[in-house]
Design an enzyme around this catalytic site. Structure first.
Site, PDB file in Angstrom:
ATOM      1  N   HIS B 195     -34.703  42.815 -33.935  1.00 42.35           N
ATOM      2  CA  HIS B 195     -35.183  41.433 -33.923  1.00 42.35           C
ATOM      3  C   HIS B 195     -34.451  40.583 -34.950  1.00 42.35           C
ATOM      4  CE1 HIS B 195     -39.229  42.530 -31.844  1.00 42.35           C
ATOM      5  NE2 HIS B 195     -38.221  42.443 -31.021  1.00 42.35           N
ATOM      6  N   GLU B 435      -6.192  43.901 -15.451  1.00 37.80           N
ATOM      7  CA  GLU B 435      -6.189  44.608 -16.725  1.00 37.80           C
ATOM      8  C   GLU B 435      -5.843  46.088 -16.575  1.00 37.80           C
ATOM      9  OE1 GLU B 435     -10.093  44.346 -18.539  1.00 37.80           O
ATOM     10  OE2 GLU B 435     -11.075  44.386 -16.593  1.00 37.80           O
ATOM     11  N   ASP B 459      -7.099  45.151 -22.580  1.00 37.96           N
ATOM     12  CA  ASP B 459      -7.056  46.416 -21.856  1.00 37.96           C
ATOM     13  C   ASP B 459      -5.696  46.636 -21.215  1.00 37.96           C
ATOM     14  OD1 ASP B 459      -9.456  47.575 -22.443  1.00 37.96           O
ATOM     15  OD2 ASP B 459     -10.548  46.495 -20.879  1.00 37.96           O
ATOM     16  N   CYS B 506      -7.547  35.818 -20.361  1.00 36.69           N
ATOM     17  CA  CYS B 506      -8.712  35.758 -21.230  1.00 36.69           C
ATOM     18  C   CYS B 506      -8.677  36.807 -22.331  1.00 36.69           C
ATOM     19  CB  CYS B 506     -10.000  35.867 -20.417  1.00 36.69           C
ATOM     20  SG  CYS B 506     -10.128  37.398 -19.500  1.00 36.69           S
TER      21      CYS B 506
END
Lengths: 88, 595
Positions: B195, B435, B459, B506
């Site tokens: 939390h 990738e 990757d 990206c």
């Protein structure tokens, strides 16, 4: 007194949000509400009780409603379980 | 600078992004202690009233925090405190306390302690992280009631700007400190889904958890650097590390100022070649920042955190709520959602350990084996697409069969939605990540079935070079400027264009200013990156003619090794962008060698 057997459908079980929804719904009624899982019984109006059930998806729960508005209460609570607490 | 003290680098879990440099403040929560006492009959009646008052006061305190979370944070944050309120109102706990008070005639604070201890034991055995979190919540409300019974005040204010070091933080600690000038949090315990971590993220305060020994190693007043991106705490940093991180912080600060001037200008070369700059994002609370920082939407929205935070796959409805909120926040800008990419380094708790996770059951491979879960995500994404600003892309596609299987599932889900009368964007663009090296070589086959490619360089480089970038022994072989990588990128862009696709990127390379012109010249249409580098990349693109960028790309592609490519690009940048170059030279020192 009304009894129901329900199965937890939503994947995350009775985690924080569904447990809160259950207890808040139960609080709207005057009848008593007990949940039994594996011989362990808790008060369905107690968030700590519901938490200690540690009920996960697929768990089978026995619900007991007892009091003047037991029918309405049973409808509302069983509805929550069937609806998977809005998480299906 | 570090007063001769030895630098110590601790590694934990990156739980909330950002960087903090400052002095440490070792926080010990003031635990309330209780002693067991037998009450007289007069005391007993007063004790019942006291208990009422203490619970009421506790409720009031938590309500205030819940209100703050509701107004300033998000629903997930508010829910944590809503739950605590329900615990304070718990009928069984109250019944037990009243009964024991009358029967055992003991002081209320002892009974609260003893009663909660019972509940904690019931929960404590659980291995589930979510259940362990509830123990923290129970502890927190127990401490709160006991403190109010003893009429003590809470002293959780810290003067001045500090990095808070603690064994563990409760949700309320996290919120209360944030109202002071806290710089960051570092804790022994906790995890990404605790939390306190969830709250740190929504408060935008950097945090590293699960450092295990931080409270033993760090003392109040020590100089520390907290790196919430990489999950590091550097104690008594060396001069080099300090300068490196100060530069990073300055860059982040400069960026906002720079962007103000750039934000409304198009990302266009002097000879009118336009490209799009968008941002990579993962959490909904990052979006406010993205929206005001002038990116053209989100080029990669990672959906895994929904899984990670919950410890399980979220329902269709939960996903729908999040995806449509994102679409609304960004409208009219576009957002590209990547479907769940779990596995590899994003470990599935319940997964069977694999000897080679990066070559294993991850990304689309896992989703195709879990069609029910995959369908729910696709349904949620489609349902959230009614404003026509959502695109979907699939990770880890390695061959045509996989892609066709995915598209068949997608069409099936669309048909199902039509049958249910659910609206969605019928012309939504679908893309895939390039990738896996095999996808590069069959890009022409794949291109026939989608509308765009997004090159995932992290990757792609590791698979092309057969290098695990996290393995120190060979990390220097991870080269994004290797000729093989450049050729793979060029081939992907050319093949995409020949088939009428647009091609984006990206991975980290998209946000590396050294690669900006090279990629521009190769014809890349869209760059998606961490928002903080957008101004640098935009400045470079706006000052270089497209024809010039093409010449840079041609030259780079003609070179035979990574070192030559980098030297060529460095020289070019030094001659044409001396200020940027100078800032890299200071920043480059140890950019990758903190660990």
């Amino acid at each position: 007194m009304i009894e129901h057997q329900v199965t937890i459908k939503n994947r995350s079980g009775l985690h924080t949000r569904p447990a809160a929804a259950l207890v808040k719904t139960a609080a709207r009624f005057v009848s008593e509400f007990y949940i039994t899982k594996d011989d362990f019984e808790i008060n369905g109006k107690s968030i700590i009780g519901v938490m200690t059930l540690a009920a996960e998806q697929g768990a089978s729960l026995h619900l007991v409603f007892d009091g003047s508005d037991e029918e309405e209460m049973a409808n509302a609570i069983v509805g929550l379980f069937e609806d998977g607490f809005g998480e299906l | 600078m570090n007063n001769g003290k030895q630098e110590i680098i601790l590694k934990g879990l990156p739980s909330s992004g950002g960087i903090a440099i400052g002095t440490a403040y070792l926080y010990h929560r003031e635990e309330v202690y209780v002693t067991e006492r037998i009450l007289t009959d007069e005391e007993l009646e007063a004790e019942l009233v006291l208990l009422d008052e203490a619970i009421e006061r506790s409720r009031h305190e938590v309500q205030k925090i819940a209100n703050f979370a509701h107004e300033k944070l998000n629903e997930e944050a508010a829910q944590i405190f809503e739950s605590q309120l329900l615990m304070l109102d718990d009928v069984e706990m109250r019944k037990a306390l009243d009964m024991r008070l009358r029967r055992e005639k003991k002081n209320a604070d002892f009974l609260v302690y003893d009663e909660l201890q019972k509940y904690k034991e019931l929960l404590g055995g659980a291995s589930d992280e979510l259940l362990r979190e509830r123990v923290v919540d129970l502890d927190e409300i127990g401490q709160r009631i006991m403190r109010n019974l003893q009429k003590k005040r809470l002293h959780s204010t810290v003067e001045g700007e500090h990095v808070i070091i603690a064994s563990q933080l409760t949700p309320s600690d996290t919120i209360l400190f944030s109202k002071n000038d806290v710089l960051g949090y570092a804790t022994d315990l906790g995890g990404i889904t605790s939390h306190a971590a969830i709250l740190s993220r929504s408060l935008k305060i950097p945090a590293v958890t699960a450092l295990h020994t931080v409270t033993a190693v760090v003392q109040t007043g020590d100089e520390v650097i907290l790196d919430g991106q990489r999950g590091l705490l550097i104690v008594n940093p060396t001069q080099d590390h300090r300068e490196e991180y100060e530069l990073k912080l300055r860059r982040i600060a400069n960026f906002e100022a720079e962007l103000k001037g750039l934000v409304d200008l198009p990302c266009e070369t002097p000879d009118n070649h336009k490209v799009e700059l968008s941002a990579n994002a993962e959490f909904i609370n990052e979006l406010e920042y993205v929206v005001t920082q002038g990116s053209k939407g989100i080029g990669l929205y990672r959906t895994e955190h929904l899984y990670i935070e919950k410890g399980d796959f979220p329902s269709e409805q939960e996903q729908y709520v999040e995806y449509s909120e994102i679409a609304h926040m960004l409208y009219p800008q576009q957002v590209i959602f990547r479907t769940f990419d779990i596995g590899g380094d994003k470990l599935l708790d319940t997964a069977v350990p694999e000897s080679n996770p990066f070559l294993g059951w991850r990304g689309i491979r896992m989703m195709l084996d879990k069609p029910e879960i995959f369908r729910q995500q696709l349904r949620a994404l489609l349902r959230a697409s009614t404003m026509k600003n959502i695109k979907i892309m699939f990770p880890m596609i390695s061959g045509l069969t996989e892609l066709l299987e995915v598209l068949e599932l997608l069409n099936d889900v669309k048909e199902e939605l039509r049958g249910e009368g659910m609206a969605f964007d019928e012309s939504m663009e679908i893309g895939l990540m390039i990738e896996v090296p095999s996808a590069v070589f069959i890009a022409d086959e794949l291109a026939k079935h989608v509308q765009f490619f997004s090159i995932g360089t992290n990757d792609l480089v590791q698979y092309l070079m057969a290098v695990d970038r996290n393995n120190e022994l060979i990390a220097d072989l991870y080269q994004e400027f290797h000729p093989a990588v450049l050729r793979a990128i060029k081939h992907t862009i050319d093949t995409g264009h020949a088939n009428g696709l647009w091609v984006g990127m990206c991975g980290e390379m998209a946000g590396n200013p050294l690669a900006t012109l090279l990629l521009l010249g190769m014809g890349l249409d869209e760059y998606s990156m961490v928002p903080s580098v957008i101004p640098e990349v935009k400045t470079i693109i706006r000052s270089t003619p497209f024809t010039e960028a093409k010449a840079v790309a041609d030259e780079a592609l003609s070179l035979s090794n990574s070192f030559d490519v980098r030297s060529f690009l460095y020289t070019y940048m030094r001659d044409h962008f001396p200020e940027l170059y100078a800032s890299w030279m200071t920043g480059e020192n140890g950019e990758n060698d903190v660990e």
